[in-house]
Design a protein around this motif. Structure first.
Motif, short mmCIF file in Angstrom:
data_model
loop_
_atom_site.label_atom_id
_atom_site.label_comp_id
_atom_site.label_asym_id
_atom_site.label_seq_id
_atom_site.Cartn_x
_atom_site.Cartn_y
_atom_site.Cartn_z
N ILE A 162 0.86 -1.18 0.00
CA ILE A 162 0.00 0.00 0.00
C ILE A 162 0.90 1.23 0.00
O ILE A 162 1.82 1.35 0.81
N ILE A 163 0.64 2.17 -0.92
CA ILE A 163 1.55 3.29 -1.13
C ILE A 163 0.96 4.64 -0.69
O ILE A 163 1.69 5.63 -0.66
N ASP A 164 -0.33 4.69 -0.38
CA ASP A 164 -0.90 5.95 0.13
C ASP A 164 -2.21 5.64 0.86
O ASP A 164 -2.80 4.59 0.68
N ASP A 165 -2.63 6.58 1.69
CA ASP A 165 -3.88 6.42 2.44
C ASP A 165 -4.30 7.80 2.92
O ASP A 165 -3.85 8.28 3.95
N VAL A 166 -5.16 8.46 2.13
CA VAL A 166 -5.57 9.84 2.42
C VAL A 166 -7.04 9.85 2.76
O VAL A 166 -7.88 9.41 1.97
N TYR A 167 -7.39 10.41 3.92
CA TYR A 167 -8.79 10.47 4.35
C TYR A 167 -9.49 11.68 3.74
O TYR A 167 -8.99 12.80 3.81
N VAL A 212 0.30 -2.41 9.82
CA VAL A 212 -0.82 -1.88 9.04
C VAL A 212 -0.63 -0.40 8.74
O VAL A 212 -1.10 0.12 7.71
N LEU A 213 0.09 0.31 9.59
CA LEU A 213 0.26 1.75 9.45
C LEU A 213 1.30 2.13 8.42
O LEU A 213 1.48 3.32 8.13
N ASN A 214 1.99 1.16 7.85
CA ASN A 214 2.98 1.45 6.82
C ASN A 214 2.25 1.64 5.49
O ASN A 214 1.87 0.67 4.83
N VAL A 215 2.07 2.89 5.09
CA VAL A 215 1.30 3.19 3.88
C VAL A 215 2.08 4.13 2.96
O VAL A 215 1.52 5.00 2.31
N VAL A 216 3.40 3.94 2.89
CA VAL A 216 4.24 4.66 1.94
C VAL A 216 5.04 3.63 1.15
O VAL A 216 5.26 2.50 1.62
N GLN A 217 5.49 4.02 -0.02
CA GLN A 217 6.27 3.11 -0.85
C GLN A 217 7.69 3.06 -0.33
O GLN A 217 8.46 4.02 -0.44
N ASP A 218 8.05 1.91 0.27
CA ASP A 218 9.39 1.74 0.83
C ASP A 218 9.87 0.30 0.73
O ASP A 218 10.80 -0.10 1.44
N ASN A 219 9.25 -0.50 -0.13
CA ASN A 219 9.59 -1.91 -0.30
C ASN A 219 9.33 -2.73 0.95
O ASN A 219 9.91 -3.80 1.14
N ASN A 220 8.45 -2.23 1.81
CA ASN A 220 7.97 -2.98 2.97
C ASN A 220 6.47 -3.17 2.82
O ASN A 220 5.76 -2.25 2.38
N ARG A 221 6.00 -4.33 3.19
CA ARG A 221 4.58 -4.63 3.04
C ARG A 221 4.10 -5.42 4.25
O ARG A 221 4.89 -5.89 5.07
N GLY A 222 2.78 -5.57 4.36
CA GLY A 222 2.20 -6.45 5.35
C GLY A 222 1.28 -7.44 4.66
O GLY A 222 0.53 -7.07 3.76
N GLY A 716 -14.13 6.36 3.34
CA GLY A 716 -13.70 7.73 3.07
C GLY A 716 -12.23 7.90 2.82
O GLY A 716 -11.69 8.99 3.02
N ALA A 717 -11.54 6.86 2.34
CA ALA A 717 -10.10 6.95 2.13
C ALA A 717 -9.74 6.73 0.67
O ALA A 717 -10.31 5.87 0.00
N ASN A 718 -8.81 7.54 0.19
CA ASN A 718 -8.23 7.33 -1.13
C ASN A 718 -6.93 6.58 -0.92
O ASN A 718 -5.88 7.17 -0.64
N SER A 719 -7.00 5.28 -1.02
CA SER A 719 -5.88 4.40 -0.69
C SER A 719 -5.60 3.49 -1.87
O SER A 719 -6.53 2.99 -2.52
N HIS A 720 -4.30 3.26 -2.17
CA HIS A 720 -3.92 2.46 -3.33
C HIS A 720 -2.87 1.42 -2.95
O HIS A 720 -2.01 1.67 -2.11
N TYR A 721 -2.99 0.27 -3.60
CA TYR A 721 -1.89 -0.70 -3.56
C TYR A 721 -1.19 -0.67 -4.91
O TYR A 721 -1.78 -0.30 -5.93
N ALA A 722 0.08 -1.07 -4.90
CA ALA A 722 0.87 -1.00 -6.13
C ALA A 722 1.80 -2.18 -6.22
O ALA A 722 2.31 -2.68 -5.20
N PHE A 723 2.02 -2.65 -7.45
CA PHE A 723 3.07 -3.63 -7.72
C PHE A 723 4.38 -2.87 -7.89
O PHE A 723 4.42 -1.86 -8.61
#
Length: 738
Positions: A162-167, A212-222, A716-723
């Motif tokens: 997950i690379i972003d999570d904006v409410y 779960v709170l890691n929502v930036v692109q850093d090559n870490n995932r859950g 209410g969140a604009n949240s994306h996952y990315a390959f």
């Protein structure tokens, strides 16, 4: 040009391996090695290949058995990601009329991302390919080649985060669950979706792991566990026989099958939200006959017939684990404690099956009008029949069905909750259908050899891809809303599915057609030391097949009314000296939907009362970069009599492009350039070589695909996952040829 990840759709750019059609996306995942050549053909390829390909063809020719004994062995090791690869090839004669070739490749890699939940690298891969070929020549006029290939490739984990999570609940205020946030017993409402998950929606019993709170692109995932187990088999028999009049007869018989089992942690986080298994089995048999004239006459020709049959079965499940963090949400939404417990431990089980039969006849003639000017005219008639069925039912998660008769309270409660929360219709969803498509396609190509060093050409061609049936949709067509009483709390929530919440589903989609024009030249320059190829093309698509995410856990396939594509491509190579050369390519591309009113909306763009669709007319498509290309250099130098230094430097570059189907501005992949370098020492006469391979030397991190996180927008969140593609790697390689 593609139709998304829906298994019900064949690839628009088809792959052919030794004359056998590889039309399924799953087959593109199998490794390729020990090849004679790869041919890449742009635009509709409807005449000379076994199965018509509307957008282009990738023609793969494997290396064939040889008349002399030869082979090679190679090993590769990359320490950062623990990548290990080996290849072994043995080829040679068995007798005066028989030869064989054995090719084996294995690869293991730990992965380049870290799963924070268990601190393991992902995605780890374990691959094995074995290919055996036997060539027989019973007479001077006949030869046949038998090939068997087995691929096994297993993957643990995914390169997804997950690379972003904006409410921004205000952007979605009318939609299903957004308005109930204030009712949840969370400390500081409103907060982003990831924090809602972490806090268990205010219920301490459902607190989640901090990853779960890691929502930036850093090559870490859950992740709670993703895996993919894949096998594929291919048997091909190719017979060539020269008839008495020197006409070459060729018969290509192909049998192809694959199966896979996957587990998808489809909330793409370490929170326990969604999950489910996916399976697919596929069997294909094909037969092609070709007759080819000997060539050299005023009229040269090729004619033939093609038949293909395949069976596909694709069951999967979108499940709610027994300890899902959605339980407190459902309790509040249903207005009754205990509703979440009825919801947890259930699954929406989807089953899809399809049978396809296609046959075609084709012919092409070349009219050599003069020694320097020729006209190629080809045609193909294709008929394709498909029969398919899809069911979606409520089950115990990975278990038995739940019916109205067996448990009416649990059944009715879940039908409503699945519709509003997951956009899944479980109420009487059992559908089947049959369709038959046919098409007459053509290709006209004129070629003029202006000189021995310059050829110009012009081509017009039509293309066709049959319609079909949607595998991944969860909802029946026309099911815009469901409404019935809440059995848990009558009067508290009289309509458990708010009108307009459930978007229309899909089942049938129409055939796709294209007309393409191309003008180009092929030139030899600098006294034969350089080649330069140029092409300008325009393609018009009608009823382009498009996959649209439904916002829950499914995808709907439909047809865009039209699209125009205009582009220019340039590629070439120049050998400056005997030891130093350059190669490169450049492409410029313009894509425009000419009429596409039913496109997928991005967060906050759509009107929830208008089926969540947005007009994409006049806009571009996913993956379209204005420009892209490569530039590379080769250098060889003899150090002493039997020792050679070899190096290759290449750069791959691209302008920015959308990575999601909905053209969300936050999903743009910025322009980038990736640099690769290979340095090698080789024993010229002894056949050995050792090399250092630097791939993506400047560690450019790129995202090839993005999509909204399932359910996030409902809160209410604009949240994306990315390959995420692999970053820098430095590997050692050693090879020996004999």
């Amino acid at each position: 040009i593609g139709s998304g990840i829906n298994p019900g759709v064949e690839q628009s750019s088809a792959m052919f391996v030794d004359g056998v059609h590889y039309g399924r996306g799953q087959l593109y995942r199998a490794p390729l090695f020990d090849l004679e050549r790869i041919e890449v053909l742009r635009g509709p390829q409807s005449i000379l290949f076994g199965k018509n390909a509307i957008a282009g063809a990738i023609n793969v020719i494997t290396a064939q058995p040889t008349d002399e004994f030869e082979g090679y062995a190679s090993v590769l090791y990359e320490p950062d990601h623990e990548e290990q690869e080996f290849s072994l090839v043995l080829s040679g004669p068995l007798s005066d009329s028989a030869a064989a070739r054995l090719s084996v490749r294995g690869r293991e890699i730990d992965g380049y991302m870290t799963n924070l939940l268990n601190n393991t690298p992902e995605p780890s891969r374990d691959e094995l390919t074995v290919r055996a070929q036997l060539r027989l020549e019973p007479s001077d006029r006949t030869n046949l080649t038998f090939k068997f290939e087995r691929n096994e490739f297993d993957v643990t984990g995914r390169q997804v985060e997950i690379i972003d999570d904006v409410y921004d609940c205000g952007a979605l205020a009318p939609i299903a669950l957004c308005n109930i946030l204030a009712m949840l017993p969370i400390p500081i409402p409103p907060i982003p979706y990831s924090q809602l998950l972490f806090a268990g929606f205010g219920n301490p019993a459902f607190f989640q792991d901090p990853s779960v709170l890691n929502v930036v692109q850093d090559n870490n995932r859950g992740s709670n566990g993703d895996y993919s187990i894949n096998t594929s088999d291919n048997v091909t028999l190719t017979i060539n026989h020269d008839l008495a009049n020197d006409v070459r007869f060729t018969a290509v018989t192909g049998y192809l099958k694959y199966d896979f089992e996957e587990n998808c942690d489809c909330d793409f986080s370490s929170a326990v939200v969604l999950g489910g298994p996916l399976f697919e089995e596929y069997d294909q048999i094909s037969q092609e006959f070709r007759f080819v004239s000997p060539g050299g006459d005023t009229i040269d020709w090729i004619a033939g017939a093609f038949y293909q049959r395949n069976d596909q079965s694709s069951p999967d499940e979108s499940g709610i684990p027994a300890d899902s963090v959605l339980q407190p949400v459902v309790d509040v939404f249903a207005g009754q404690p205990g509703a979440g417990a009825l919801f947890a431990g259930t699954g929406a089980s989807r089953a899809f099956s399809q049978k396809t039969e296609a046959w075609a006849v084709f012919a092409q003639l070349t009219w050599n009008i003069t020694d320097t000017f020729r006209l190629n005219i080809g045609g193909r008639y294709t008929d394709e029949n498909k029969q398919a069925g899809r069911t979606v039912i409520l089950t115990e998660f990975r278990g038995a069905p739940i019916t109205l008769a067996s448990d009416p309270v649990r059944y009715l409660t879940n039908v409503g909750i699945y519709a509003s929360l997951l956009n899944v219709q479980l109420f009487g969803h059992d559908i089947s259908g049959e369709r038959d498509d046919d098409s007459a396609d053509y290709s006209i190509n004129a070629q003029w050899d202006i000189s021995q060093d310059l050829n110009v050409y012009a081509t017009i061609a039509s293309g066709f891809k049959a319609g079909g049936f949607d595998t991944r949709s969860n909802t029946l067509p026309g099911a815009s809303a469901l409404s019935f009483p809440n059995p848990l709390a009558p009067g508290i929530l009289p309509d458990i599915v708010p009108p307009g919440t459930l978007s229309d589903g899909a089942f049938k989609f129409e055939d796709e057609r294209a007309t393409s024009f191309e003008f180009g030249s092929k030139a030899r320059l600098a006294g034969g030391a350089a080649d330069l190829n140029a092409a300008v093309f325009f393609t018009e698509y009608e009823d382009l097949q498009i996959s649209i995410f439904d916002g829950g856990v499914g995808f709907n396939v439909g047809n865009a009314a039209g699209a125009d594509i205009f582009g220019f491509e340039l590629d070439g190579r120049w050998q400056f000296t005997e030891n130093f050369g350059m190669f490169g390519s450049f492409a410029w591309l313009d894509f425009e939907f000419t009429d596409f009113p039913n496109g997928q909306c991005y967060f906050g763009e759509f009107d929830p009362q208008d089926d969540q669709l947005c007009d994409r007319t006049g806009q571009t498509n996913q993956y379209v970069a204005d420009y892209s290309g490569t530039l590379g250099f080769d250098y060889y130098a003899t150090i002493r009599d039997n020792l050679e230094f070899r190096t290759t430097l290449d750069i791959t570059f691209s302008d920015d492009f959308f990575t999601a189907q909905n053209n969300d501005p936050v999903t743009v992949q910025d322009a980038y350039a990736k640099v690769n370098l290979r340095l090698a020492l080789a024993g010229i006469e002894d056949g050995w070589e050792v090399a250092i391979l630097g791939r993506n030397l400047f560690d450019e991190i790129t995202v090839p695909y993005t999509n909204p996180v399932p359910l996030a927008r409902n809160f209410g969140a604009n949240s994306h996952y990315a390959f995420i593609e692999r970053g820098r790697s430095i590997a050692l390689q050693a090879a020996f040829r004999f």
